[in-house]
Design a protein around this motif. Structure first.
Motif, PDB file in Angstrom:
ATOM      1  N   GLU A   5       0.845  -1.261   0.125  1.00 19.42           N
ATOM      2  CA  GLU A   5      -0.052  -0.061  -0.093  1.00 19.42           C
ATOM      3  C   GLU A   5       0.839   1.161  -0.057  1.00 19.42           C
ATOM      4  OE1 GLU A   5      -2.908   0.131   3.159  1.00 19.42           O
ATOM      5  OE2 GLU A   5      -3.888  -1.910   2.514  1.00 19.42           O
ATOM      6  N   TYR A   6       0.580   2.340  -0.923  1.00 18.93           N
ATOM      7  CA  TYR A   6       1.079   3.525  -0.916  1.00 18.93           C
ATOM      8  C   TYR A   6       0.003   4.655  -0.834  1.00 18.93           C
ATOM      9  CZ  TYR A   6       4.801   0.479  -2.681  1.00 18.93           C
ATOM     10  OH  TYR A   6       5.677  -0.616  -2.970  1.00 18.93           O
ATOM     11  N   PRO A   7      -0.133   5.039   0.178  1.00 18.06           N
ATOM     12  CA  PRO A   7      -1.070   6.257   0.676  1.00 18.06           C
ATOM     13  C   PRO A   7      -0.574   7.695   0.361  1.00 18.06           C
ATOM     14  CG  PRO A   7      -0.036   5.537   2.674  1.00 18.06           C
ATOM     15  CD  PRO A   7       0.461   4.680   1.872  1.00 18.06           C
ATOM     16  N   ASN A   8      -1.422   8.605  -0.252  1.00 16.64           N
ATOM     17  CA  ASN A   8      -1.065   9.989  -0.169  1.00 16.64           C
ATOM     18  C   ASN A   8      -2.057  10.937   0.635  1.00 16.64           C
ATOM     19  OD1 ASN A   8      -3.471  10.154  -1.550  1.00 16.64           O
ATOM     20  ND2 ASN A   8      -2.385  11.026  -3.283  1.00 16.64           N
ATOM     21  N   GLY A   9      -2.841  10.312   1.557  1.00 15.47           N
ATOM     22  CA  GLY A   9      -3.738  11.113   2.321  1.00 15.47           C
ATOM     23  C   GLY A   9      -5.125  11.238   1.498  1.00 15.47           C
ATOM     24  N   GLU A  10      -5.454  11.226   0.322  1.00 14.65           N
ATOM     25  CA  GLU A  10      -6.471  10.844  -0.322  1.00 14.65           C
ATOM     26  C   GLU A  10      -6.907   9.434  -0.835  1.00 14.65           C
ATOM     27  OE1 GLU A  10      -6.522  13.909  -3.518  1.00 14.65           O
ATOM     28  OE2 GLU A  10      -5.895  15.668  -2.237  1.00 14.65           O
ATOM     29  N   ILE A  11      -5.864   8.947  -1.426  1.00 19.35           N
ATOM     30  CA  ILE A  11      -6.163   7.531  -1.763  1.00 19.35           C
ATOM     31  C   ILE A  11      -4.998   6.753  -1.500  1.00 19.35           C
ATOM     32  CG2 ILE A  11      -7.469   8.357  -4.009  1.00 19.35           C
ATOM     33  CD1 ILE A  11      -4.764   7.925  -5.576  1.00 19.35           C
ATOM     34  N   THR A  12      -5.109   5.498  -1.686  1.00 19.07           N
ATOM     35  CA  THR A  12      -3.967   4.492  -1.592  1.00 19.07           C
ATOM     36  C   THR A  12      -3.985   3.539  -2.876  1.00 19.07           C
ATOM     37  OG1 THR A  12      -4.392   4.387   0.795  1.00 19.07           O
ATOM     38  CG2 THR A  12      -3.256   2.484  -0.316  1.00 19.07           C
ATOM     39  N   LEU A  30       4.015   7.389 -15.750  1.00 20.97           N
ATOM     40  CA  LEU A  30       4.260   8.314 -14.710  1.00 20.97           C
ATOM     41  C   LEU A  30       5.702   7.833 -14.161  1.00 20.97           C
ATOM     42  CD1 LEU A  30       1.291   8.790 -12.515  1.00 20.97           C
ATOM     43  CD2 LEU A  30       2.672  10.604 -13.613  1.00 20.97           C
ATOM     44  N   SER A  31       6.797   8.231 -14.916  1.00 27.64           N
ATOM     45  CA  SER A  31       8.096   7.753 -14.486  1.00 27.64           C
ATOM     46  C   SER A  31       8.677   8.477 -13.323  1.00 27.64           C
ATOM     47  CB  SER A  31       9.218   7.854 -15.730  1.00 27.64           C
ATOM     48  OG  SER A  31       8.999   9.220 -16.082  1.00 27.64           O
ATOM     49  N   LYS A  32       7.900   9.745 -13.034  1.00 25.94           N
ATOM     50  CA  LYS A  32       8.237  10.561 -11.946  1.00 25.94           C
ATOM     51  C   LYS A  32       7.856   9.678 -10.538  1.00 25.94           C
ATOM     52  CE  LYS A  32       4.434  13.384 -12.116  1.00 25.94           C
ATOM     53  NZ  LYS A  32       4.182  14.624 -12.643  1.00 25.94           N
ATOM     54  N   VAL A  33       6.781   8.771 -10.484  1.00 26.39           N
ATOM     55  CA  VAL A  33       6.268   8.133  -9.527  1.00 26.39           C
ATOM     56  C   VAL A  33       6.823   6.624  -9.398  1.00 26.39           C
ATOM     57  CG1 VAL A  33       4.318   6.918  -8.702  1.00 26.39           C
ATOM     58  CG2 VAL A  33       4.049   9.291  -9.502  1.00 26.39           C
ATOM     59  N   TYR A  34       6.992   6.083 -10.518  1.00 27.08           N
ATOM     60  CA  TYR A  34       7.182   4.536 -10.708  1.00 27.08           C
ATOM     61  C   TYR A  34       8.806   4.468 -11.228  1.00 27.08           C
ATOM     62  CZ  TYR A  34       2.143   4.053 -10.427  1.00 27.08           C
ATOM     63  OH  TYR A  34       1.060   4.185 -10.197  1.00 27.08           O
ATOM     64  N   LYS A  43       6.982   6.083  -5.670  1.00 22.93           N
ATOM     65  CA  LYS A  43       6.771   7.330  -4.787  1.00 22.93           C
ATOM     66  C   LYS A  43       5.505   8.171  -5.178  1.00 22.93           C
ATOM     67  CE  LYS A  43      11.739   7.645  -4.042  1.00 22.93           C
ATOM     68  NZ  LYS A  43      11.943   6.086  -4.618  1.00 22.93           N
ATOM     69  N   ILE A  44       4.432   7.842  -4.429  1.00 19.09           N
ATOM     70  CA  ILE A  44       3.269   8.524  -4.748  1.00 19.09           C
ATOM     71  C   ILE A  44       2.972   9.966  -4.733  1.00 19.09           C
ATOM     72  CG2 ILE A  44       2.318   7.876  -2.476  1.00 19.09           C
ATOM     73  CD1 ILE A  44      -0.324   6.945  -3.624  1.00 19.09           C
ATOM     74  N   GLU A  45       3.911  10.415  -3.904  1.00 23.05           N
ATOM     75  CA  GLU A  45       3.996  11.889  -3.544  1.00 23.05           C
ATOM     76  C   GLU A  45       4.258  12.796  -4.583  1.00 23.05           C
ATOM     77  OE1 GLU A  45       8.049  10.289  -2.356  1.00 23.05           O
ATOM     78  OE2 GLU A  45       5.771   9.829  -1.923  1.00 23.05           O
ATOM     79  N   ASN A  46       4.918  12.133  -5.894  1.00 22.38           N
ATOM     80  CA  ASN A  46       5.587  12.881  -6.944  1.00 22.38           C
ATOM     81  C   ASN A  46       4.460  12.868  -8.108  1.00 22.38           C
ATOM     82  OD1 ASN A  46       7.932  12.855  -5.849  1.00 22.38           O
ATOM     83  ND2 ASN A  46       8.805  11.092  -7.089  1.00 22.38           N
ATOM     84  N   ALA A  47       3.104  12.655  -7.755  1.00 21.55           N
ATOM     85  CA  ALA A  47       1.927  12.892  -8.675  1.00 21.55           C
ATOM     86  C   ALA A  47       0.724  13.306  -7.934  1.00 21.55           C
ATOM     87  CB  ALA A  47       1.717  11.728  -9.482  1.00 21.55           C
ATOM     88  N   THR A  48      -0.101  14.180  -8.841  1.00 21.93           N
ATOM     89  CA  THR A  48      -1.510  14.410  -7.982  1.00 21.93           C
ATOM     90  C   THR A  48      -2.452  13.155  -8.034  1.00 21.93           C
ATOM     91  OG1 THR A  48      -2.490  14.996 -10.112  1.00 21.93           O
ATOM     92  CG2 THR A  48      -1.214  16.730  -9.103  1.00 21.93           C
ATOM     93  N   THR A  49      -3.246  13.122  -7.136  1.00 22.47           N
ATOM     94  CA  THR A  49      -4.354  12.356  -7.041  1.00 22.47           C
ATOM     95  C   THR A  49      -4.979  11.704  -8.537  1.00 22.47           C
ATOM     96  OG1 THR A  49      -4.754  12.642  -4.719  1.00 22.47           O
ATOM     97  CG2 THR A  49      -6.527  11.305  -6.039  1.00 22.47           C
TER      98      THR A  49
END
Length: 70
Positions: A5-12, A30-34, A43-49
């Motif tokens: 699980e990778y949560p960002n506060g809005e979704i996981t 989404l190479s900035k995330v994966y 790194k879920i924090e590198n993109a918007t929900t």
């Protein structure tokens, strides 16, 4: 089944490694995330929900999914 699980506060974002077919759709879109070379590789924090939701919908194997915050 193992699940990460990778949560960002809005979704996981949920990742089920055994379902992954390594199509790399996530990495290409989404190479900035994966980044499979990093740990953790998501790194879920590198993109918007919204970016995350749109990308996860394209996962061909269903290894990535979204769990809404409850």
């Amino acid at each position: 089944m193992e699940e990460h699980e990778y949560p960002n506060g809005e979704i996981t974002v949920l990742w089920k490694p055994k379902l992954c077919i390594h199509a790399a759709v996530c990495v290409k879109s989404l190479s900035k995330v994966y980044n499979p070379k990093d740990r953790p590789w998501i790194k879920i924090e590198n993109a918007t929900t919204q970016e995350l939701i749109a990308q996860v919908a394209k996962c061909p194997s269903g290894a990535l999914s979204i769990k809404n915050r409850t």
